[in-house]
Every structure is written in structure tokens, then in C-alpha cells.
Design an enzyme around this catalytic site. Structure first.
Site, PDB file in Angstrom:
ATOM      1  N   THR A  53       4.263   6.000  61.965  1.00  0.00           N
ATOM      2  CA  THR A  53       3.290   5.418  61.279  1.00  0.00           C
ATOM      3  C   THR A  53       2.321   6.419  60.952  1.00  0.00           C
ATOM      4  OG1 THR A  53       2.035   5.015  63.440  1.00  0.00           O
ATOM      5  CG2 THR A  53       3.345   3.149  62.609  1.00  0.00           C
ATOM      6  N   TYR A  54       1.318   6.259  60.237  1.00  0.00           N
ATOM      7  CA  TYR A  54       0.275   7.285  59.730  1.00  0.00           C
ATOM      8  C   TYR A  54      -0.133   8.180  60.937  1.00  0.00           C
ATOM      9  CZ  TYR A  54      -3.279   9.329  56.928  1.00  0.00           C
ATOM     10  OH  TYR A  54      -4.199  10.447  56.100  1.00  0.00           O
ATOM     11  N   MET A  55       0.041   9.529  61.015  1.00  0.00           N
ATOM     12  CA  MET A  55      -0.362  10.328  62.078  1.00  0.00           C
ATOM     13  C   MET A  55      -2.008  10.971  61.953  1.00  0.00           C
ATOM     14  SD  MET A  55       1.216  11.837  59.615  1.00  0.00           S
ATOM     15  CE  MET A  55       0.349  12.646  58.321  1.00  0.00           C
ATOM     16  N   ARG A  56      -2.718  10.546  61.169  1.00  0.00           N
ATOM     17  CA  ARG A  56      -4.152  10.657  61.039  1.00  0.00           C
ATOM     18  C   ARG A  56      -4.951   9.484  61.674  1.00  0.00           C
ATOM     19  NH1 ARG A  56      -4.542  15.779  59.593  1.00  0.00           N
ATOM     20  NH2 ARG A  56      -3.123  16.639  58.241  1.00  0.00           N
ATOM     21  N   HIS A 101      -6.204   2.468  61.304  1.00  0.00           N
ATOM     22  CA  HIS A 101      -4.707   2.696  61.375  1.00  0.00           C
ATOM     23  C   HIS A 101      -4.296   2.327  62.999  1.00  0.00           C
ATOM     24  CE1 HIS A 101      -4.711   4.579  57.553  1.00  0.00           C
ATOM     25  NE2 HIS A 101      -5.531   5.210  57.886  1.00  0.00           N
TER      26      HIS A 101
END
Length: 174
Positions: A53-56, A101
Site C-alpha cells: 500500500t502507499y508508503m507515505r 491512508h
């Protein structure tokens, strides 16, 4: 008896810290590898698939569908002893957390590190394995230990000396 719960899922900062500690990666290298895993890897039979999944993110939330998938894999691969009755949910400690997120996690835990190993380079695999293992651990039973402590005190005239020794033995690896 002592219990130890697993660490929460990765946020951007905890991912960078663990990658530095365990893998010796710089923050830049970690994020470059994570970006590549997020953008997609060409998997045989599946095409290009984003593996994480989005890492930020500063969120430690995991989607309910992912929690169900993790619970099912824990049950089939590790057994009933390691399965939780209810999913474990973590709370973000930061007051300013965006929570837009999810936590950094595999898009599907069914893509085990062994399954994707042939398509990833060494460092990508090491980072993916770390993310996969942390995510799985968040939904497994806590480890249990028997803890023992001994206090020893000695006196020599007016002077007193103290010593404390503690130890623990794992009774369940969780």
C-alpha cells in the site's frame, strides 16, 4: 507470566527506522525500494501488481478486508493457537496524524515473500519480507513469557550492596 504484543503496522517513519536498524538501509534507499514495490512488479500470471500500500503514511490502520485475509492465512499457515478471537486494532499516537491512508502493508498477504522472491531483487525482497512479517504479526496472538526476578542484598558493616537479576523464558512464541 508476561505477555508481549506485536509492534503496530508500519508507518513511513517506523518503516525507515526498522529498515535502517535491521537492513542497514538509508531512509532514501528504503523509500526508493518502497516506491517501486508500490508502483508495481511484473508477476508471472498476474501482470504488474503493486505489492504494498502507499508508503507515505502516518496511519496504523489496516482495512477490514485485509484483516480478514490475514486472519485466514494465520489460521491456515500457523494454526488456531496463533489466531486472534477479534482483530487487533492499533491507535495512532500522533495528534496530528492525517489518517488518509492505511498503514504500510502488503496489498495481499497471500503474496508471501517466497512466492514473489523470484521477481524481486535482493533488497526489494528484504524490504518486502520485513513489511509482510510485521503485517502478519500484528494479527497474531501475543508471545508469553515466564519471568523470574531475584533480589540479593549484602551488608558489610554500615555499607549495603544490592543486586537484582531477572530473566524470562518464552512459553509461547506468539
Amino acid at each position: 507470566e508476561r505477555k508481549r504484543s506485536p509492534a503496530p503496522p508500519f508507518t513511513t517513519s517506523t518503516l525507515q527506522q526498522e529498515a535502517a536498524r535491521k537492513l542497514g538501509f538509508t531512509a532514501r534507499k528504503t523509500m526508493t525500494l518502497a516506491q517501486r514495490l508500490y508502483e508495481g512488479i511484473d508477476l508471472p500470471g498476474e501482470g504488474t501488481v503493486g505489492l504494498i500500500t502507499y508508503m507515505r503514511t502516518d496511519s496504523v490502520n489496516i482495512a477490514d478486508t485485509a484483516m480478514r485475509e490475514i486472519a485466514e492465512l494465520v489460521k491456515t499457515e500457523y494454526g488456531e493457537r496463533y489466531t486472534l478471537a477479534e482483530p487487533r486494532r492499533y491507535k495512532t499516537r500522533s495528534r496530528n496524524a492525517q489518517e488518509a491512508h492505511e498503514a504500510v502493508r502488503p496489498t495481499s498477504v497471500l503474496r508471501t515473500p517466497q512466492r514473489v522472491a523470484a521477481t524481486l531483487d535482493r533488497d526489494q525482497l528484504r524490504l518486502y519480507t520485513m513489511i509482510w512479517q510485521r503485517t502478519m504479526a500484528t494479527q497474531m496472538a501475543e508471545a508469553r513469557f515466564d519471568q523470574v526476578g531475584v533480589d540479593v542484598e549484602a551488608r558489610d558493616g554500615d555499607i549495603s550492596y544490592g543486586l537484582r537479576a531477572t530473566g524470562q523464558t518464552m512459553t509461547f512464541d506468539g
